[in-house]
Motif scaffolding. Structure first.
Motif, PDB file in Angstrom:
ATOM      1  N   ASP A 110       0.841  -1.208   0.000  1.00 33.69           N
ATOM      2  CA  ASP A 110       0.000   0.000   0.000  1.00 33.69           C
ATOM      3  C   ASP A 110       0.873   1.254   0.000  1.00 33.69           C
ATOM      4  OD1 ASP A 110      -2.215  -1.586   0.022  1.00 33.69           O
ATOM      5  OD2 ASP A 110      -2.534  -1.465   2.201  1.00 33.69           O
ATOM      6  N   LYS A 111       1.954   1.213   0.748  1.00 38.11           N
ATOM      7  CA  LYS A 111       2.850   2.371   0.820  1.00 38.11           C
ATOM      8  C   LYS A 111       3.541   2.606  -0.526  1.00 38.11           C
ATOM      9  CE  LYS A 111       6.695   4.231   3.534  1.00 38.11           C
ATOM     10  NZ  LYS A 111       7.636   3.978   4.662  1.00 38.11           N
ATOM     11  N   ARG A 113       2.429   1.671  -3.481  1.00 38.95           N
ATOM     12  CA  ARG A 113       1.430   2.108  -4.461  1.00 38.95           C
ATOM     13  C   ARG A 113       1.143   3.604  -4.296  1.00 38.95           C
ATOM     14  NH1 ARG A 113      -1.798  -0.383  -7.686  1.00 38.95           N
ATOM     15  NH2 ARG A 113      -1.173  -2.389  -6.810  1.00 38.95           N
ATOM     16  N   LYS A 114       1.010   4.045  -3.040  1.00 38.31           N
ATOM     17  CA  LYS A 114       0.735   5.472  -2.798  1.00 38.31           C
ATOM     18  C   LYS A 114       1.906   6.335  -3.294  1.00 38.31           C
ATOM     19  CE  LYS A 114      -0.834   8.721   0.729  1.00 38.31           C
ATOM     20  NZ  LYS A 114      -0.013   9.815   0.213  1.00 38.31           N
ATOM     21  N   PHE A 115       3.127   5.843  -3.093  1.00 39.03           N
ATOM     22  CA  PHE A 115       4.305   6.591  -3.553  1.00 39.03           C
ATOM     23  C   PHE A 115       4.267   6.778  -5.067  1.00 39.03           C
ATOM     24  CE2 PHE A 115       8.584   6.423  -5.379  1.00 39.03           C
ATOM     25  CZ  PHE A 115       9.155   7.553  -4.803  1.00 39.03           C
ATOM     26  N   LEU A 116       3.967   5.702  -5.797  1.00 39.86           N
ATOM     27  CA  LEU A 116       3.925   5.787  -7.263  1.00 39.86           C
ATOM     28  C   LEU A 116       2.774   6.664  -7.736  1.00 39.86           C
ATOM     29  CD1 LEU A 116       4.784   2.136  -8.403  1.00 39.86           C
ATOM     30  CD2 LEU A 116       6.270   4.144  -8.385  1.00 39.86           C
ATOM     31  N   GLU A 117       1.617   6.542  -7.063  1.00 38.39           N
ATOM     32  CA  GLU A 117       0.473   7.368  -7.457  1.00 38.39           C
ATOM     33  C   GLU A 117       0.752   8.849  -7.223  1.00 38.39           C
ATOM     34  OE1 GLU A 117      -2.646   5.644  -5.183  1.00 38.39           O
ATOM     35  OE2 GLU A 117      -3.143   4.118  -6.709  1.00 38.39           O
TER      36      GLU A 117
END
Length: 208
Positions: A110-111, A113-117
């Motif tokens: 989750d961390k 994914r949030k970084f890439l988003e």
């Protein structure tokens, strides 16, 4: 008969001659001027001018391609700088872990994914600050990538003749902008005198 012996042979074996020519050409481009014998200066002059001309024409072709899509020069430069930081598209999204698995990529936490988003969102906002219309921004970005391909092709051709990346970088970043619009004649040879010992003619070859 003189078949296949055109050009100045510099009176040395071929491997040594090739190395000497490359060193002389790299020195001239790196320092803008060098001193050597007149014969060697004339031996490298044509090839140096040919390589510089290739860089100038490639840069002009790349800028012309980008200008056909982005007429504003300042925006074109900003788009090009943006493109040089890596591939991007406004349509790009972070795939699901199932999609990443099919692409043989590691799954994301989750961390992660949030970084890439957040990274994609920041780049998207940066691009739209340059050109607000999404369709125009995407078209301009793809034109910038194509302009980079045009320059890259020329860089590879020059590197095959002069394998020194720093020298080739200077040719595109300093010399090509300097000589835009100049139809050749990038070098000048000035006789200095004779060398002590063997009385060889010494000359300075420099970039104009």
């Amino acid at each position: 008969m003189r078949h296949r012996v055109a050009g100045n042979r510099m009176n040395m074996p071929e491997p040594r001659r090739r190395s000497a020519r490359r060193n002389l050409m790299a020195g001239l481009i790196r320092y803008d001027r060098i001193q050597t014998t007149e014969a060697r200066a004339r031996a490298i002059r044509a090839e140096v001018e040919k390589l510089i001309d290739k860089a100038v024409k490639a840069r002009a072709a790349a800028r012309k391609h980008l200008a056909s899509v982005v007429s504003d020069e300042e925006k074109a430069n900003q788009i090009l700088e943006f493109a040089r930081r890596g591939r991007f598209s406004l349509h790009k999204t972070v795939g699901t872990n199932e999609e990443r698995l099919n692409q043989q990529k590691a799954p994301l936490t989750d961390k992660g994914r949030k970084f890439l988003e957040d990274k994609l969102k920041a780049r998207r906002e940066e691009l739209l600050r340059i050109i607000s219309n999404e369709d125009e921004a995407e078209e301009a970005l793809q034109a910038a990538y194509q302009a980079m391909v045009i320059e890259l092709h020329a860089r590879r051709q020059i590197l095959s003749a002069l394998p020194d990346e720093l020298v080739v970088k200077k040719m595109f970043e300093e010399l090509a902008p300097r000589y835009v619009g100049r139809p050749g004649g990038y070098t000048r040879i000035i006789k200095i005198g004779r060398r002590k010992g063997d009385a060889a003619e010494i000359a300075q070859i420099s970039l104009v």
